[in-house]
Design a protein around this motif. Structure first.
Motif, PDB file in Angstrom:
ATOM      1  N   PRO A   1       0.829  -1.211   0.000  1.00 14.99           N
ATOM      2  CA  PRO A   1       0.000   0.000   0.000  1.00 14.99           C
ATOM      3  C   PRO A   1       0.858   1.255   0.000  1.00 14.99           C
ATOM      4  CG  PRO A   1      -0.890  -1.602   1.535  1.00 14.99           C
ATOM      5  CD  PRO A   1       0.440  -2.152   1.072  1.00 14.99           C
ATOM      6  N   ILE A   2       0.520   2.176  -0.881  1.00 16.01           N
ATOM      7  CA  ILE A   2       1.305   3.401  -1.043  1.00 16.01           C
ATOM      8  C   ILE A   2       0.476   4.583  -0.565  1.00 16.01           C
ATOM      9  CG2 ILE A   2       2.453   4.920  -2.704  1.00 16.01           C
ATOM     10  CD1 ILE A   2       2.935   2.468  -4.458  1.00 16.01           C
ATOM     11  N   ALA A   3       1.037   5.355   0.361  1.00 15.27           N
ATOM     12  CA  ALA A   3       0.352   6.557   0.847  1.00 15.27           C
ATOM     13  C   ALA A   3       0.152   7.532  -0.315  1.00 15.27           C
ATOM     14  CB  ALA A   3       1.176   7.213   1.950  1.00 15.27           C
ATOM     15  N   PRO A   4      -0.896   8.356  -0.245  1.00 16.91           N
ATOM     16  CA  PRO A   4      -1.124   9.321  -1.333  1.00 16.91           C
ATOM     17  C   PRO A   4       0.082  10.243  -1.512  1.00 16.91           C
ATOM     18  CG  PRO A   4      -3.043   9.193   0.097  1.00 16.91           C
ATOM     19  CD  PRO A   4      -1.945   8.424   0.784  1.00 16.91           C
ATOM     20  N   LEU A   5       0.758  10.096  -2.636  1.00 18.31           N
ATOM     21  CA  LEU A   5       1.934  10.904  -2.946  1.00 18.31           C
ATOM     22  C   LEU A   5       1.803  11.418  -4.374  1.00 18.31           C
ATOM     23  CD1 LEU A   5       4.716   8.559  -1.509  1.00 18.31           C
ATOM     24  CD2 LEU A   5       3.976  10.728  -0.521  1.00 18.31           C
ATOM     25  N   THR A   6       2.024  12.694  -4.545  1.00 19.85           N
ATOM     26  CA  THR A   6       1.930  13.302  -5.866  1.00 19.85           C
ATOM     27  C   THR A   6       3.316  13.684  -6.351  1.00 19.85           C
ATOM     28  OG1 THR A   6      -0.274  14.170  -5.386  1.00 19.85           O
ATOM     29  CG2 THR A   6       0.915  15.152  -7.238  1.00 19.85           C
ATOM     30  N   LEU A   7       3.642  13.255  -7.566  1.00 24.01           N
ATOM     31  CA  LEU A   7       4.958  13.521  -8.140  1.00 24.01           C
ATOM     32  C   LEU A   7       4.922  14.719  -9.074  1.00 24.01           C
ATOM     33  CD1 LEU A   7       6.138   9.933  -9.168  1.00 24.01           C
ATOM     34  CD2 LEU A   7       6.577  11.146  -7.025  1.00 24.01           C
ATOM     35  N   THR A   8       6.054  15.401  -9.162  1.00 19.30           N
ATOM     36  CA  THR A   8       6.212  16.414 -10.195  1.00 19.30           C
ATOM     37  C   THR A   8       6.389  15.714 -11.542  1.00 19.30           C
ATOM     38  OG1 THR A   8       8.618  16.451  -9.973  1.00 19.30           O
ATOM     39  CG2 THR A   8       7.355  17.943  -8.544  1.00 19.30           C
ATOM     40  N   GLU A   9       6.277  16.479 -12.593  1.00 22.40           N
ATOM     41  CA  GLU A   9       6.455  15.911 -13.932  1.00 22.40           C
ATOM     42  C   GLU A   9       7.847  15.302 -14.082  1.00 22.40           C
ATOM     43  OE1 GLU A   9       6.132  17.331 -18.634  1.00 22.40           O
ATOM     44  OE2 GLU A   9       5.506  18.653 -17.002  1.00 22.40           O
ATOM     45  N   GLN A  10       8.860  15.969 -13.561  1.00 20.62           N
ATOM     46  CA  GLN A  10      10.236  15.474 -13.672  1.00 20.62           C
ATOM     47  C   GLN A  10      10.397  14.141 -12.947  1.00 20.62           C
ATOM     48  OE1 GLN A  10      13.821  18.127 -13.148  1.00 20.62           O
ATOM     49  NE2 GLN A  10      14.018  17.012 -11.233  1.00 20.62           N
ATOM     50  N   ASP A  11       9.883  14.051 -11.717  1.00 21.31           N
ATOM     51  CA  ASP A  11      10.003  12.813 -10.958  1.00 21.31           C
ATOM     52  C   ASP A  11       9.191  11.684 -11.593  1.00 21.31           C
ATOM     53  OD1 ASP A  11      11.753  13.806  -9.122  1.00 21.31           O
ATOM     54  OD2 ASP A  11      10.265  14.235  -7.586  1.00 21.31           O
ATOM     55  N   ALA A  12       8.027  12.015 -12.144  1.00 22.69           N
ATOM     56  CA  ALA A  12       7.204  10.980 -12.780  1.00 22.69           C
ATOM     57  C   ALA A  12       7.939  10.366 -13.963  1.00 22.69           C
ATOM     58  CB  ALA A  12       5.873  11.581 -13.225  1.00 22.69           C
ATOM     59  N   ARG A  13       8.628  11.185 -14.741  1.00 21.00           N
ATOM     60  CA  ARG A  13       9.389  10.651 -15.879  1.00 21.00           C
ATOM     61  C   ARG A  13      10.527   9.747 -15.390  1.00 21.00           C
ATOM     62  NH1 ARG A  13       9.095  16.019 -18.465  1.00 21.00           N
ATOM     63  NH2 ARG A  13       7.424  15.966 -19.999  1.00 21.00           N
ATOM     64  N   LEU A  14      11.203  10.173 -14.316  1.00 20.77           N
ATOM     65  CA  LEU A  14      12.290   9.359 -13.779  1.00 20.77           C
ATOM     66  C   LEU A  14      11.771   8.007 -13.300  1.00 20.77           C
ATOM     67  CD1 LEU A  14      15.169   8.864 -12.771  1.00 20.77           C
ATOM     68  CD2 LEU A  14      14.585  10.144 -10.689  1.00 20.77           C
ATOM     69  N   VAL A  15      10.689   8.014 -12.520  1.00 21.16           N
ATOM     70  CA  VAL A  15      10.104   6.758 -12.035  1.00 21.16           C
ATOM     71  C   VAL A  15       9.701   5.878 -13.207  1.00 21.16           C
ATOM     72  CG1 VAL A  15       8.137   5.747 -10.806  1.00 21.16           C
ATOM     73  CG2 VAL A  15       9.343   7.712  -9.830  1.00 21.16           C
ATOM     74  N   ALA A  16       9.095   6.478 -14.224  1.00 21.08           N
ATOM     75  CA  ALA A  16       8.652   5.700 -15.383  1.00 21.08           C
ATOM     76  C   ALA A  16       9.826   5.008 -16.067  1.00 21.08           C
ATOM     77  CB  ALA A  16       7.912   6.606 -16.364  1.00 21.08           C
ATOM     78  N   LEU A  17      10.890   5.741 -16.271  1.00 25.14           N
ATOM     79  CA  LEU A  17      12.038   5.175 -16.968  1.00 25.14           C
ATOM     80  C   LEU A  17      12.727   4.079 -16.140  1.00 25.14           C
ATOM     81  CD1 LEU A  17      13.496   8.446 -18.499  1.00 25.14           C
ATOM     82  CD2 LEU A  17      12.597   6.504 -19.778  1.00 25.14           C
ATOM     83  N   VAL A  18      12.887   4.317 -14.837  1.00 23.40           N
ATOM     84  CA  VAL A  18      13.581   3.337 -14.002  1.00 23.40           C
ATOM     85  C   VAL A  18      12.740   2.078 -13.821  1.00 23.40           C
ATOM     86  CG1 VAL A  18      14.455   2.869 -11.676  1.00 23.40           C
ATOM     87  CG2 VAL A  18      15.023   5.018 -12.812  1.00 23.40           C
ATOM     88  N   VAL A  19      11.457   2.227 -13.511  1.00 26.28           N
ATOM     89  CA  VAL A  19      10.611   1.044 -13.307  1.00 26.28           C
ATOM     90  C   VAL A  19      10.513   0.236 -14.597  1.00 26.28           C
ATOM     91  CG1 VAL A  19       8.248   0.259 -12.831  1.00 26.28           C
ATOM     92  CG2 VAL A  19       9.292   2.035 -11.404  1.00 26.28           C
TER      93      VAL A  19
END
Length: 340
Positions: free
Chosen positions: A233-251
């Motif tokens: 379970p992941i607590a409600p967390l909102t990413l910036t556009e930059q962080d979302a791209r990083l997470v997308a690429l790494v995952v």
């Protein structure tokens, strides 16, 4: 009609400091004052029937003759889908509560209108309900702008998906023309597809992205309904556009590597967890994403060159860090984002 107005609102006004200063106001003068408002002001009786509407209200609702609606229940001038909200507001006012809602109601001549409506009770000297006052503000322009933005976002999403799809197709075609680069071409095409997912979700979210929803969307194409991923379970967390791209690429990179060299290719489990850790900066946290997959005989050497360097460089470029460690039976990857 003016007498009805006086009965509706004078009970509170006559005891106010304002009236004690300048003397009691007649219903006619009060109606004239309400006519100066740029909002639509309506007075209802205790049963929710219309007894007064100011000039701006009649203009906004394109009502030429107020007598045509006077005495009607207020909810009857609203569309069917808005009536539950209207009636709920009347019930609240009858119970002595203020309320507020937004709803669509066209004018008497069919012009589209959206309204931000506040509803308040008016009590008499004995505390009983004497009338209900409703103040409606025309917010049609905002709703039109929101609708235009949503349409534009949908168009952008469509165009971006097409652009990423074309880039991926060109990359794969180039790999077929040069077989020695086919593996690289497939990896690059997969990265384009991953960016398409992240970008689409960012547009849907108005430039911010829920971390939990993003991770679920990224791993789903690699799971194919096998249930191999366990996401804590992941607590409600909102990413910036930059962080979302990083997470997308790494995952996506971890998924691709696992499919080629590790657990996903052998139908073994993968666990993903997210933690928020305090930092030395007050009121700041560091978000960490932990990926663990079961190993069966794979060694660090067998997965060397599988994108570790790329993931580390991407994380550093975005102010975060990436580490990959091996145990006897588990591979542990950890992505830390910049402070939030």
């Amino acid at each position: 009609m003016r007498m009805a107005l006086e009965m509706a609102i004078a009970v509170d006004i006559e005891s106010s400091e304002f009236v004690r200063t300048i003397g009691p106001l007649s219903g006619t003068l009060m109606a004239s004052m309400l006519d100066q408002s740029s909002d639509c002001v309506k007075i209802l009786d205790a049963d929710g029937r219309l007894t007064f509407m100011n000039r701006q209200g009649r203009c906004s609702l394109e009502i030429d003759d107020f007598c045509a609606v006077a005495g009607q229940r207020w909810d009857t001038i609203w569309p069917e889908e808005a009536r539950p909200q209207v009636n709920a507001a009347i019930v609240d006012a009858q119970a002595g509560k203020q309320s507020r809602f937004e709803a669509f109601c066209p004018s008497a001549k069919g012009s589209a209108r959206w309204w931000d409506v506040s509803v308040s009770p008016v009590s008499g000297p004995d505390g009983t309900l004497s009338a209900i006052i409703s103040i409606s503000r025309d917010v049609t322009d905002r709703h039109v702008a929101d609708e235009a933005m949503a349409t534009m976002a949908q168009e952008m999403r469509h165009r971006l998906r097409n652009a990423y799809a074309i880039a991926g197709a060109i990359t794969l075609a180039s790999g077929r023309e040069e077989p020695e680069h086919a593996d690289f071409a497939r990896s690059l095409a997969q990265r384009f597809a991953t960016l398409a997912i992240a970008q689409s979700k960012l547009i849907d979210g108005g430039g911010a992205e829920s971390l939990g929803e993003l991770i679920e969307a990224l791993v789903q194409p690699f799971d194919h309904g096998r249930g191999l991923f366990t996401i804590a379970p992941i607590a409600p967390l909102t990413l910036t556009e930059q962080d979302a791209r990083l997470v997308a690429l790494v995952v996506a990179e971890l998924c691709t590597n696992s499919l080629k060299h590790g657990a996903l290719g052998q139908d073994r489990a993968i666990a993903i967890a997210v933690t928020c850790e305090p930092t030395a900066t007050p009121d700041h946290t560091r978000i960490a994403i932990d990926w663990r997959e079961a190993l069966q005989g794979e060694t660090q050497e067998s997965v060397q060159g599988s994108g570790q360097g790329l993931m580390k460089r991407m994380a550093m470029a975005h102010g975060g860090s990436f580490q990959l460690t091996f145990g006897p039976d588990v591979l542990h990857a950890r992505l830390e984002l910049a402070e939030h």
